[in-house]
Design an enzyme around this catalytic site. Structure first.
Site, PDB file in Angstrom:
ATOM      1  N   TYR A  54      -1.449   4.274 -18.001  1.00  0.00           N
ATOM      2  CA  TYR A  54      -1.571   5.687 -17.633  1.00  0.00           C
ATOM      3  C   TYR A  54      -0.599   6.528 -18.456  1.00  0.00           C
ATOM      4  O   TYR A  54       0.611   6.278 -18.468  1.00  0.00           O
ATOM      5  CB  TYR A  54      -1.288   5.898 -16.149  1.00  0.00           C
ATOM      6  CG  TYR A  54      -2.288   5.271 -15.204  1.00  0.00           C
ATOM      7  CD1 TYR A  54      -3.515   4.797 -15.647  1.00  0.00           C
ATOM      8  CD2 TYR A  54      -2.001   5.151 -13.842  1.00  0.00           C
ATOM      9  CE1 TYR A  54      -4.427   4.215 -14.775  1.00  0.00           C
ATOM     10  CE2 TYR A  54      -2.914   4.585 -12.961  1.00  0.00           C
ATOM     11  CZ  TYR A  54      -4.113   4.111 -13.431  1.00  0.00           C
ATOM     12  OH  TYR A  54      -5.017   3.541 -12.557  1.00  0.00           O
ATOM     13  N   LYS A 216     -16.315  21.934  -4.475  1.00  0.00           N
ATOM     14  CA  LYS A 216     -15.978  23.058  -5.355  1.00  0.00           C
ATOM     15  C   LYS A 216     -16.945  23.205  -6.524  1.00  0.00           C
ATOM     16  O   LYS A 216     -16.986  24.263  -7.163  1.00  0.00           O
ATOM     17  CB  LYS A 216     -14.553  22.916  -5.879  1.00  0.00           C
ATOM     18  CG  LYS A 216     -14.313  21.735  -6.812  1.00  0.00           C
ATOM     19  CD  LYS A 216     -12.838  21.689  -7.221  1.00  0.00           C
ATOM     20  CE  LYS A 216     -12.523  20.488  -8.104  1.00  0.00           C
ATOM     21  NZ  LYS A 216     -11.090  20.423  -8.445  1.00  0.00           N
ATOM     22  N   ASN A 295      -4.875  16.092   1.876  1.00  0.00           N
ATOM     23  CA  ASN A 295      -5.590  14.814   1.859  1.00  0.00           C
ATOM     24  C   ASN A 295      -5.079  13.839   2.907  1.00  0.00           C
ATOM     25  O   ASN A 295      -5.840  13.030   3.457  1.00  0.00           O
ATOM     26  CB  ASN A 295      -5.492  14.188   0.472  1.00  0.00           C
ATOM     27  CG  ASN A 295      -6.311  14.931  -0.562  1.00  0.00           C
ATOM     28  OD1 ASN A 295      -7.254  15.640  -0.234  1.00  0.00           O
ATOM     29  ND2 ASN A 295      -5.941  14.787  -1.825  1.00  0.00           N
TER      30      ASN A 295
END
Length: 333
Positions: A54, A216, A295
């Protein structure tokens, strides 16, 4: 926050885990990344997922600095190995050499002397599986890794690894990290039944389908400015599979269900994955602390059978625009 065992292992992890793919070290500044980690900790998240690949290893560095000084015993730090982290012929894959060198780099960047879960990020078709399993077992015996898992392995690959571990007396895989959401249910047919039988737990990524299940993205409308669909560094190619007007319209039809339950669309999507008893945790990412706090409200939410049926009725067969995948939702396990 609620906690679940990782498969049949003794390790408990927070059912909402914080992951830093596409954020730390790339999309957001370090101060913002650290604020998100602080929000996760404030909300009771103890499980943090990253990988050496990452942001070309920078994500591990940012996470390590964000967690520095905290009580190590109160955290579950998970990382992964497989993808290239250098230009050499042995800088990728699951060979003994790459696994050994990769764990040393990850421990250094994370600022810890062990990781709770070390995961094979993909299956390596070029390395003998017994070599990979022995290398992982060595790390467990050395105390550098407490548990071993995999990510995005097929059922037959997981089964082979378990058989080799049993035959050779090696430490067994305890988890798999697959993509899983209302829109991507491929693990339900083979991976979940095998995992239930063999004691593996799923740590699922993309439970809100790259943001599509937040609602969205609207049918017939351009993606919102600054969204993942407009950022070529942030998974724009991956999210395209979900952006057909037909699918986006069906996602909008989930809104009344979320409203009735007093949930946001994202909370409904995350809670949906956690209804699967084989799921040990759902990974959420964030570029802002308020996203983490929103969340986390999915933790502990129970969706009854009627709600799950209504969701399936709304979505119907989910056909993803990916030449290798056509997914029809099966009955929930």
């Amino acid at each position: 926050m609620e906690f679940r065992h990782l498969g049949r292992s003794g390790l408990k992890i927070s059912e909402i885990a914080y992951g830093n793919w596409l954020t730390h070290g790339s999309q957001v500044e370090e101060d913002a990344a650290r604020a998100c980690v602080a929000a996760a900790l404030d909300e009771g998240i103890t499980t943090f997922d990253t990988a050496d690949v990452y942001a070309a290893t920078r994500a591990e560095e940012v996470l390590g600095r964000a967690l520095k000084g905290l009580r190590r015993e109160g955290l579950e730090i998970c990382t992964k190995v497989y993808w290239p982290t250098g230009s050499g012929p042995n800088d990728s894959g699951l060979s003994r050499k790459h696994i050994r060198e990769s764990i040393e780099g990850s421990l250094r960047r994370l600022g810890t002397d062990y990781v709770d879960l070390y995961q094979a990020h993909r299956f390596d078709h070029e390395t003998p599986l017994d070599e990979t399993m022995r290398a992982f077992d060595d790390l467990v015996r050395q105390g550098k890794v407490l548990y071993v898992g995999v990510s995005e392995w097929r059922a037959e690959e997981i089964e082979r690894a378990l058989r080799i571990a049993d035959e050779m007396g090696l430490d067994r895989i305890v988890s798999n990290q697959p993509q899983y959401s209302m829109l991507w249910r491929v693990i339900e047919e083979e991976v979940v039944p095998l995992s239930e039988r063999e004691g593996l737990g799923q740590i699922v990524w993309s439970p809100i389908a790259q943001g599509v299940l937040t609602g969205k993205y609207k049918p017939g409308a351009a993606p919102p400015a600054g969204s993942r669909a407009t950022d070529e560094r942030g998974g724009a190619d991956m999210i395209k599979r979900y952006l057909s007007d037909d699918l986006l319209a069906r996602v909008q039809d989930l809104r009344p269900i979320a409203d009735e339950l007093g949930l946001t669309m994202a909370q409904l999507a995350i809670a949906w994955t956690l209804q699967n008893p084989n799921v040990s945790a759902a990974i959420v990412g964030a570029s802002r602390p308020e996203q983490v706090r929103d969340n986390v409200r999915a933790a502990g939410v129970k969706l009854d059978a009627e709600v799950l049926r209504r969701i399936d009725d709304v979505l119907g067969p989910v056909v993803i625009r990916d030449p290798s995948r056509t997914i029809s939702p099966a009955q929930r396990p």
